[in-house]
Scaffold this motif. Sequence first.
Motif, short mmCIF file in Angstrom:
data_model
loop_
_atom_site.label_atom_id
_atom_site.label_comp_id
_atom_site.label_asym_id
_atom_site.label_seq_id
_atom_site.Cartn_x
_atom_site.Cartn_y
_atom_site.Cartn_z
N ASN B 180 10.74 -5.05 -3.88
CA ASN B 180 10.90 -3.61 -3.93
C ASN B 180 12.39 -3.27 -3.93
OD1 ASN B 180 11.01 -0.87 -3.48
ND2 ASN B 180 9.41 -0.84 -1.92
N GLU B 272 7.11 3.37 -2.25
CA GLU B 272 5.91 3.09 -1.45
C GLU B 272 5.19 1.95 -2.15
OE1 GLU B 272 2.06 3.04 0.22
OE2 GLU B 272 2.45 3.39 -1.89
N GLU B 273 4.77 0.92 -1.40
CA GLU B 273 4.38 -0.32 -2.08
C GLU B 273 3.19 -0.20 -3.01
OE1 GLU B 273 3.58 -3.40 0.74
OE2 GLU B 273 1.94 -2.33 1.69
N THR B 274 2.19 0.61 -2.67
CA THR B 274 1.03 0.66 -3.57
C THR B 274 1.33 1.49 -4.82
OG1 THR B 274 0.03 2.59 -2.46
CG2 THR B 274 -0.60 0.42 -1.64
N VAL B 306 4.80 -7.89 -1.24
CA VAL B 306 5.78 -6.87 -1.62
C VAL B 306 6.80 -6.80 -0.49
CG1 VAL B 306 6.17 -4.49 -2.36
CG2 VAL B 306 3.95 -5.54 -2.76
N ASN B 307 8.03 -7.18 -0.79
CA ASN B 307 9.11 -7.16 0.21
C ASN B 307 10.33 -6.45 -0.34
OD1 ASN B 307 8.50 -10.48 1.62
ND2 ASN B 307 7.99 -8.48 2.45
N ASN B 308 11.07 -5.85 0.56
CA ASN B 308 12.33 -5.21 0.19
C ASN B 308 13.40 -6.26 -0.15
OD1 ASN B 308 15.10 -4.38 1.92
ND2 ASN B 308 14.42 -2.90 0.41
#
Lengths: 165, 517
Positions: B180, B272-274, B306-308
Amino acid sequence: MEKAVNNSVLSPEDLKIVHHCIADYQGMPGALLPLLHAIQDNIGYVPELVFPLISKALSLSVAEVHGVVTFYHHFRTQKPGRHILQICRAESCQAMGSDAIEAYIKKKLDLDFHETTPDGEITLEPIYCLGNCACSPSVMIDEEVFGRVDSQKIDQLIASLKGAA
Amino acid sequence: MSAKIFIPIDSTALSLGANEVAEAISKEAITRKIDIQIVRNSSRGLFWLETLVEVETPKGRIGFGPVNVKDVKSLFEADFIKGGSHSLALGLVKDIDWLKKQERLTFARMGINEPTNIDQYIEHDGFQGLKNALNLKSEAIVATVTDSGLRGRGGAAFPTGIKWKTVLDTKASQKYIVCNADEGDSGTYSDRMIMEGDPYVLIEGMIIAGLAVGASQGYIYLRSEYPHALKTLNEAIQIATKAGYLGNDILKSGKIFHLEVRRAAGAYICGEETSLLESLEGKRGLVRFKPPLPAIEGLFGKPTVVNNVISLATIPIILSKGAKYYQDFGMGRSRGTLPIQLAGNLKRTGLIEKAFGVTLRELLYDFGGGSLSGKPIKAVQVGGPLGAYLPESQFDTPLDYEKFSEIWAVLGHGGIVAFDDTVNMAKMARYAFEFCAVESCGKCTPCRIGSTRGAEVIDHIMKGQDVNKHVALIRDLSDTMLNGSLCALGGMTPYPVLSALNHFPKDFGVDAKESKA
C-alpha cells in the motif's frame, strides 16, 4: 467571463493512440486503471467517446467504465489546458497559508477549480497532499512540485508557463 | 581525482530547486576549471536544510545548506569543495545534532546512496535479510517478524506477523503481496522518501514477504501524485530483475517473485486496504465488507498480504539483524522505531526515525524548533486528516500506540502537522467533514451523507446560529459516523472534529463547560 470548453471530436491520431493503448493492456489482470492511465498520459484525457471501445475490449459495460473513470479524481473526460496547475489543499499546506495562495491564484487567473483559461493554457485543479509537507505550501505544475510558494513565486511560475507557450 | 559533490534528487529537494543548484554548481566548476563529480543522492530528510549540498572530504561528508542558486559563487570562493568555511557550512553531516539524535533503522541508508545504484545498496548491507530468509522455512520467517513486534506502519498498527501467518496458513494456488503506497495523509512523506530514495529496501521486503507466505506476485499500489517514485521504482525493479533478485529463480534458489507497480488515481479512500484491492482489480474503489479478511480472500479472491511501504521496508533489517535487535527499541507494546514526519508550521521540518517513546514536545521544540512563524503552536494534528488535534496540554504524551489511544488520538502513519495560533479550529473541523465528503466512496450512509451534513452544521455554528443546538447535533452525528461507518474514513472523521471541539471550544463560540456535555 467565458471559460474555454472543449467538446471537439477525437482526432484520427488520438483515436489511433487509444487503439494502441487498448491493444497493449487488454490482456493484463485488472487492466482498466492502467489502460485509463495510458490513454490520459498520451492524449491528456479520457474522452467519453472511447468508453464503448474500452468496454468492448475488456468485456465490461459502458456504465462500468463510466463508473470507474468518474470515481477517480485523477481521470478527466474533458481536454485540459496545455498545463495543469494543482494547488494542495491539505492540512499541512493550510497551516502555512495555502488558503491565501489559492485565493491569489484564482483571482490572478480568473478561474475556479476544474476550469481552463480561455487561451487553453492552464487548467486549475485542487489536490490533497503532494507529500511535500515539510516545505508547505506546495503546488504542482504538470509533474513538477514547487515547495514554499508565495505570491511572488506564483507570479514567476505562471509567467514562465505563459512564456513557454 | 575529481571531487565528489552530493546533491539530493528527492522531490522535496527538487521542489526547492535542487536541480537548478546542481546545474549552477556544474557550470561554475567548468568556468573555474575545477574537476568535480556530481552525485544525485537520496535526501537525509533534513528538509529545512534543502538543498543540502555535501562534499566528500578525508574526514567525511561535510554539508552546506540550505543552498540556493545565488549562494553557489560564494561557495566556490570559500573553496567549499575542500570543506572551506562559509555561512552555510554545517560541518560533518553525520554529526548534525538533529540526525545524531535519531535511531535510523529503516532509513539507515537515507541520504547516503544514489537511489537506484544496486551495488551501493549491497555495499550498505542490502539484501542481507533476503539471504537469511532464503535459508529459512516460511514459518521461521513469519515467526521472526512476529517476534520483532512490528505493527502495521500504515496507521492501523495491526501486528504484521499475525497477518502474514493467516496468509501462510490459507491454502491457495496463488497468493499476493500488495504494498500500500497510497500515502495520502497530509503531513506524511516517509513512504515517498523510501520509494524515491531507497527503493531496493522495499523490493527486498516484498520478496521476503513473498517467501514467508508463499506468494509469487507482488504489486505496489502507488499514488498518482508521486511521479518521481514511479520512475525510481520501475527503474529499480528492472535492475533488480536483471541482477537476479526478482523473477523466476531468486538468487538461484528456485523461488519465484515478480513485482509490478500499479498507479492509483487520486482517490484517498484507496488507501483503505479493501478499497485498494478493488482498485487494483480495475474497479471503483468501494470499500468491501469484512469478513472475509484480505488475508483469506484478497486480490482476485486470493489470500493477500496488504502492508504499508514502511512495514515492508522494515522487514529487511529485522531479517538481517534479528527480531530481538528490532524489539529492543521502543516502549510498551509499541516496539521498534517510527519514522516521524514533521510538517506544517515548524522551523525544522523533516524525517525523524526514533524509537517509540519520544514525546510530542521533544519533537515539536527540540527537533522542530517551534513554529516557523514564531507564534505559539496552538494545535498539532497527528496521524493525517483522520487524526485528532492535540492542544499544548497534551504535548507531553509519548509516541506510543496505546498512550495515544488513551487520550483519544492516533499515531497513524506518523505525520505531525503543527498550526500556530492564527488557526481557527472550527474551520479545521469543517475541513475534516469537507475532505470526508470529497473522498467518501459512497458505499455507507453515515460517511456519504454524514460528511456533507456535518460541514453544513458547522457552517451554522461558524455563523453563530443556535450554537449549542448545532454542537449537540455535531456530537450526535459524530456518534453515528464513529459507530456506523464501514471503514476508517467515515469512522474516524469525528477524531479531528470532536478533538477540535473539545480542546478549542472558543473557536466554535461555545464555552468549555457546555461543549463537554
